[in-house]
Design a protein around this motif. Structure first.
Motif, PDB file in Angstrom:
ATOM      1  N   TYR A 266      41.464  32.588  47.143  1.00  0.00           N
ATOM      2  CA  TYR A 266      41.018  32.718  45.762  1.00  0.00           C
ATOM      3  C   TYR A 266      39.536  33.116  45.683  1.00  0.00           C
TER       4      TYR A 266
ATOM      5  N   SER B 207      33.864  26.332  41.477  1.00  0.00           N
ATOM      6  CA  SER B 207      34.199  25.699  40.203  1.00  0.00           C
ATOM      7  C   SER B 207      35.700  25.883  39.928  1.00  0.00           C
ATOM      8  N   HIS B 208      36.392  24.772  39.645  1.00  0.00           N
ATOM      9  CA  HIS B 208      37.855  24.800  39.439  1.00  0.00           C
ATOM     10  C   HIS B 208      38.237  24.166  38.111  1.00  0.00           C
ATOM     11  N   PRO B 209      39.309  24.648  37.486  1.00  0.00           N
ATOM     12  CA  PRO B 209      39.718  24.070  36.204  1.00  0.00           C
ATOM     13  C   PRO B 209      40.624  22.852  36.356  1.00  0.00           C
ATOM     14  N   PHE B 210      40.356  21.822  35.564  1.00  0.00           N
ATOM     15  CA  PHE B 210      41.211  20.623  35.533  1.00  0.00           C
ATOM     16  C   PHE B 210      41.288  20.094  34.108  1.00  0.00           C
ATOM     17  N   SER B 211      42.461  19.660  33.712  1.00  0.00           N
ATOM     18  CA  SER B 211      42.622  19.051  32.388  1.00  0.00           C
ATOM     19  C   SER B 211      41.989  17.668  32.403  1.00  0.00           C
TER      20      SER B 211
ATOM     21  N   ALA C  69      42.672  14.328  37.123  1.00  0.00           N
ATOM     22  CA  ALA C  69      43.601  13.987  38.198  1.00  0.00           C
ATOM     23  C   ALA C  69      43.978  15.295  38.879  1.00  0.00           C
ATOM     24  N   ALA C  70      43.688  15.384  40.171  1.00  0.00           N
ATOM     25  CA  ALA C  70      43.925  16.642  40.881  1.00  0.00           C
ATOM     26  C   ALA C  70      45.015  16.466  41.926  1.00  0.00           C
ATOM     27  N   LYS C  71      45.980  17.351  41.866  1.00  0.00           N
ATOM     28  CA  LYS C  71      47.044  17.313  42.879  1.00  0.00           C
ATOM     29  C   LYS C  71      46.636  18.227  44.030  1.00  0.00           C
TER      30      LYS C  71
ATOM     31  N   SER D 120      46.892  20.959  46.222  1.00  0.00           N
ATOM     32  CA  SER D 120      47.792  22.106  46.290  1.00  0.00           C
ATOM     33  C   SER D 120      47.225  23.243  47.129  1.00  0.00           C
ATOM     34  N   GLY D 121      45.979  23.094  47.580  1.00  0.00           N
ATOM     35  CA  GLY D 121      45.379  24.137  48.408  1.00  0.00           C
ATOM     36  C   GLY D 121      44.139  23.580  49.081  1.00  0.00           C
TER      37      GLY D 121
ATOM     38  N   TYR E 102      40.936  23.617  48.460  1.00  0.00           N
ATOM     39  CA  TYR E 102      39.926  22.916  47.658  1.00  0.00           C
ATOM     40  C   TYR E 102      40.424  21.545  47.212  1.00  0.00           C
ATOM     41  N   THR E 103      41.591  21.508  46.627  1.00  0.00           N
ATOM     42  CA  THR E 103      42.095  20.232  46.100  1.00  0.00           C
ATOM     43  C   THR E 103      42.377  19.235  47.234  1.00  0.00           C
TER      44      THR E 103
ATOM     45  N   ILE F  81      52.226  17.585  38.036  1.00  0.00           N
ATOM     46  CA  ILE F  81      50.843  17.315  37.627  1.00  0.00           C
ATOM     47  C   ILE F  81      50.573  17.869  36.216  1.00  0.00           C
TER      48      ILE F  81
ATOM     49  N   THR G  63      49.004  15.939  33.049  1.00  0.00           N
ATOM     50  CA  THR G  63      47.613  15.555  32.727  1.00  0.00           C
ATOM     51  C   THR G  63      47.210  15.758  31.254  1.00  0.00           C
TER      52      THR G  63
ATOM     53  N   PHE H  18      48.891  26.227  34.569  1.00  0.00           N
ATOM     54  CA  PHE H  18      47.819  25.775  35.445  1.00  0.00           C
ATOM     55  C   PHE H  18      47.352  26.878  36.386  1.00  0.00           C
TER      56      PHE H  18
HETATM   57  C1  LIG Z   1      43.828  25.271  32.397  1.00  0.00           C
HETATM   58  C2  LIG Z   1      44.098  24.642  33.748  1.00  0.00           C
HETATM   59  C3  LIG Z   1      44.198  23.276  33.866  1.00  0.00           C
HETATM   60  C4  LIG Z   1      44.488  22.689  35.088  1.00  0.00           C
HETATM   61  N1  LIG Z   1      44.588  21.340  35.191  1.00  0.00           N
HETATM   62  C5  LIG Z   1      44.899  20.771  36.372  1.00  0.00           C
HETATM   63  C6  LIG Z   1      45.035  19.353  36.494  1.00  0.00           C
HETATM   64  O1  LIG Z   1      44.852  18.596  35.545  1.00  0.00           O
HETATM   65  N2  LIG Z   1      45.373  18.841  37.711  1.00  0.00           N
HETATM   66  C7  LIG Z   1      45.589  19.657  38.805  1.00  0.00           C
HETATM   67  O2  LIG Z   1      45.881  19.143  39.874  1.00  0.00           O
HETATM   68  N3  LIG Z   1      45.468  21.007  38.707  1.00  0.00           N
HETATM   69  C8  LIG Z   1      45.125  21.577  37.524  1.00  0.00           C
HETATM   70  N4  LIG Z   1      44.980  22.930  37.449  1.00  0.00           N
HETATM   71  C9  LIG Z   1      45.219  23.740  38.653  1.00  0.00           C
HETATM   72  C10 LIG Z   1      44.011  23.685  39.574  1.00  0.00           C
HETATM   73  O3  LIG Z   1      42.912  24.313  38.970  1.00  0.00           O
HETATM   74  C11 LIG Z   1      44.368  24.425  40.867  1.00  0.00           C
HETATM   75  O4  LIG Z   1      45.430  23.728  41.470  1.00  0.00           O
HETATM   76  C12 LIG Z   1      43.233  24.420  41.839  1.00  0.00           C
HETATM   77  O5  LIG Z   1      42.160  25.161  41.351  1.00  0.00           O
HETATM   78  C13 LIG Z   1      43.774  25.005  43.128  1.00  0.00           C
HETATM   79  O6  LIG Z   1      42.738  25.193  44.036  1.00  0.00           O
HETATM   80  P1  LIG Z   1      43.012  25.091  45.615  1.00  0.00           P
HETATM   81  O7  LIG Z   1      41.913  25.799  46.321  1.00  0.00           O
HETATM   82  O8  LIG Z   1      43.264  23.700  46.000  1.00  0.00           O
HETATM   83  O9  LIG Z   1      44.358  25.817  45.805  1.00  0.00           O
HETATM   84  P2  LIG Z   1      44.624  27.339  46.184  1.00  0.00           P
HETATM   85  O10 LIG Z   1      45.822  27.352  47.030  1.00  0.00           O
HETATM   86  O11 LIG Z   1      43.408  28.029  46.692  1.00  0.00           O
HETATM   87  O12 LIG Z   1      44.922  27.932  44.757  1.00  0.00           O
HETATM   88  C14 LIG Z   1      46.174  27.844  44.160  1.00  0.00           C
HETATM   89  C15 LIG Z   1      46.103  28.682  42.886  1.00  0.00           C
HETATM   90  O13 LIG Z   1      45.241  28.000  41.957  1.00  0.00           O
HETATM   91  C16 LIG Z   1      44.456  28.942  41.246  1.00  0.00           C
HETATM   92  N5  LIG Z   1      43.032  28.695  41.500  1.00  0.00           N
HETATM   93  C17 LIG Z   1      42.454  28.413  42.691  1.00  0.00           C
HETATM   94  N6  LIG Z   1      41.160  28.255  42.554  1.00  0.00           N
HETATM   95  C18 LIG Z   1      40.889  28.435  41.242  1.00  0.00           C
HETATM   96  C19 LIG Z   1      39.691  28.424  40.470  1.00  0.00           C
HETATM   97  N7  LIG Z   1      38.505  28.186  41.030  1.00  0.00           N
HETATM   98  N8  LIG Z   1      39.779  28.696  39.158  1.00  0.00           N
HETATM   99  C20 LIG Z   1      40.965  28.972  38.593  1.00  0.00           C
HETATM  100  N9  LIG Z   1      42.132  28.985  39.254  1.00  0.00           N
HETATM  101  C21 LIG Z   1      42.095  28.732  40.568  1.00  0.00           C
HETATM  102  C22 LIG Z   1      44.839  30.309  41.702  1.00  0.00           C
HETATM  103  O14 LIG Z   1      45.816  30.832  40.790  1.00  0.00           O
HETATM  104  C23 LIG Z   1      45.471  30.074  43.047  1.00  0.00           C
HETATM  105  O15 LIG Z   1      46.397  31.041  43.349  1.00  0.00           O
HETATM  106  C24 LIG Z   1      44.663  23.518  36.233  1.00  0.00           C
HETATM  107  C25 LIG Z   1      44.538  24.892  36.114  1.00  0.00           C
HETATM  108  C26 LIG Z   1      44.261  25.455  34.891  1.00  0.00           C
HETATM  109  C27 LIG Z   1      44.120  26.940  34.784  1.00  0.00           C
END
Ligand SMILES: Cc1cc2nc3c(=O)[nH]c(=O)nc-3n(C[C@H](O)[C@H](O)[C@H](O)COP(=O)(O)OP(=O)(O)OC[C@H]3O[C@@H](n4cnc5c(N)ncnc54)[C@H](O)[C@@H]3O)c2cc1C
Length: 435
Positions: free
Chosen positions: A152, A262-266, A279-281, A283-284, A286-287, A325, A328, A433
């Motif tokens: 990403y 910087s990452h988005p979270f509710s 609350a972050a699950k 999934s990659g 960063y999380t 997740i 949230t 998300f």
């Molecule tokens: C509006 C919104 C609300 C969210 N709320 C929650 C929440 O409450 N709890 C939760 O666990 N997750 C939430 N997420 C998802 C969370 O942002 C992604 O799971 C996280 O950023 C993944 O990052 P990663 O490096 O761990 O995973 P990666 O495997 O690197 O990413 C998985 C996917 O997440 C997205 N992503 C990765 N990094 C970013 C970033 N910096 N900005 C935007 N999108 C990105 C991309 O689509 C990517 O393909 C939300 C996302 C959005 C858009």
């Protein structure tokens, strides 16, 4: 009508902004002359595609600014980002056809002219266009075709470099001898639109640390819940960020072990709380790394964004559906809503029993407020949650507003079935998300 001017107004404006140059172009010279010969037909197409491509490119940069007003005019920041991605691809196609049509025009006169048009060193104005086009082509091919396999952050970096492509494209369109140089209105229009796009780019990308408002918070508690969810509570160090139920933030932790992305979270806290909580699950990368956060780590918080709130619908008889997740935003709603007027069935779907990390808490809230019914949906036992199963349990679906949050595939299939099942599209609200 009011909904149009909130949700669709932004879409309307960006569409007009992208195509308006064609209107100026049409009145610049009689159409009969524009399309008189094979050469002029191809040249005209080349010009129109170039004009639309550059205007749309400026609009795309503007949409990447992540401004709070986008929530209002695009019905949520997510929708503004969807439009940004869609128009980005479209702008690239228009820009791609711009030199191709011009080359065809020259080809219609003499084939070697087309080759020299495309490849021979030329004036500065043309070379600027070539440089911009090459940067754009390389970056967009990378971002579109490798989006699923590149990280990403690399994808984001390649996006940032698109500003350079726009800069050269802008120089090309302003210095080339064309309708832009002879039509004052068109020239000013392109100048203003380009300046807006560039300003948005500078605000969001180049001057980000100084230009974008962020709130400073400090991690106060970290709690691991279930196998792969981590709950992080943060206290304000300066002013407290105001937010509404169902909104989300972009958070960047000042931690070398976690990374400063910087990452988005509710937000799962209630707007009345003194703290904010997410609350972050995992999934990659960063999380997963968030478990390495420490109490006292600083966090920069941008927001709050989003319009995914049960208060958005006049109809207070609602069905909420959460996938994993995706629970949230509903947690913040369950905690912060004025329950007097609401009657809600919350379908909380998760894979296996241990994944229902917020079930107990929601059941407690349900016992307190009375108007919230929580229906756990363990997909390992019952299969994926779907419209038909919900309909069996609730015969009044059509009279209710539906709120869905979870994986995009779940949202899409539920939306489709609810609409086919007679629920009006305007009564279905969702939050994805991903951006
Ligand atoms: C509006 C919104 C609300 C969210 N709320 C929650 C929440 O409450 N709890 C939760 O666990 N997750 C939430 N997420 C998802 C969370 O942002 C992604 O799971 C996280 O950023 C993944 O990052 P990663 O490096 O761990 O995973 P990666 O495997 O690197 O990413 C998985 C996917 O997440 C997205 N992503 C990765 N990094 C970013 C970033 N910096 N900005 C935007 N999108 C990105 C991309 O689509 C990517 O393909 C939300 C996302 C959005 C858009």
């Amino acid at each position: 009508m009011k909904k149009f001017f909130t949700g669709n107004f932004g879409v309307f404006i960006v569409s007009v902004a992208s195509f308006l140059p064609v209107f100026f172009w049409i009145f610049q010279e009689p159409i009969s002359i524009r399309f008189a010969t094979t050469f002029s037909v191809f040249r005209s197409f080349g010009q129109v595609f170039g004009l639309i491509g550059m205007s749309m490119f400026a609009v795309v940069l503007f949409l990447s600014a992540r401004l709070k007003i986008f929530d209002k005019y695009f019905d949520g920041l997510g929708r503004a980002y969807d439009l940004h991605h869609f128009l980005g691809g479209l702008a690239f196609s228009f820009i791609l056809f711009h030199p191709l049509f011009l080359a065809l025009a020259y080809f219609s006169m003499a084939p070697p002219l087309a080759l020299s048009f495309l490849f021979y060193p030329s004036t500065f104005a043309i070379n600027y266009g070539r440089i911009g086009f090459l940067i754009m082509a390389i970056l967009l091919i990378l971002t579109f075709y490798y989006k699923t396999s590149i990280k990403y952050q690399n994808w984001k970096l390649s996006h940032k470099l698109l500003g350079a492509a726009f800069f050269f494209g802008g120089l090309h369109s302003l210095f080339i001898t064309s309708d832009i140089s002879t039509n004052v209105v068109l020239r000013w229009y392109i100048l203003i639109l380009s300046a807006l796009g560039l300003a948005a780019y500078i605000y969001r990308t180049l001057l980000y640390p100084f230009s974008v408002k962020r709130y400073l918070y400090k991690v106060s508690t970290i709690r691991k819940i279930g196998n792969d969810v981590i709950e992080i509570t943060m206290l304000p160090l300066e002013s407290k960020m105001k937010y509404k139920i169902g909104q989300f933030i972009f958070v960047s932790f000042k931690s070398d072990v976690v990374g400063k992305e910087s990452h988005p979270f509710s937000l799962i806290s209630s707007p009345d709380d003194n703290f904010i909580r997410i609350a972050a699950k995992s999934s990659g990368d960063y999380t997963k790394n968030l478990t390495n956060l420490s109490i006292g780590d600083l966090a920069e918080v941008e927001g709050a964004f989003g319009v995914f709130s049960p208060e958005k619908s006049k109809n207070k008889n609602q069905i909420w559906i959460a996938g994993g997740i995706g629970i949230t935003p509903f947690l913040s709603a369950a905690r912060g809503l004025d329950w007097k007027n609401f009657s809600v069935d919350l379908y909380y779907s998760f894979k296996e029993e241990s994944d229902g990390v917020y079930l107990k808490e929601l059941q407690n809230i349900s016992n307190q407020v009375g108007n919230l019914k929580v229906v756990p949906w363990i997909s390992q036992d019952k299969g994926k949650i779907n419209f038909y199963e919900i309909k069996k349990l609730d015969s009044k679906i059509k009279d209710k507003s539906i709120f869905i949050c979870g994986p995009s595939t779940m949202i899409e299939s539920l939306k489709k079935d609810f609409i086919n099942g007679g629920v009006s599209k305007k009564n279905i609200f969702s939050e994805e998300f991903s951006m």
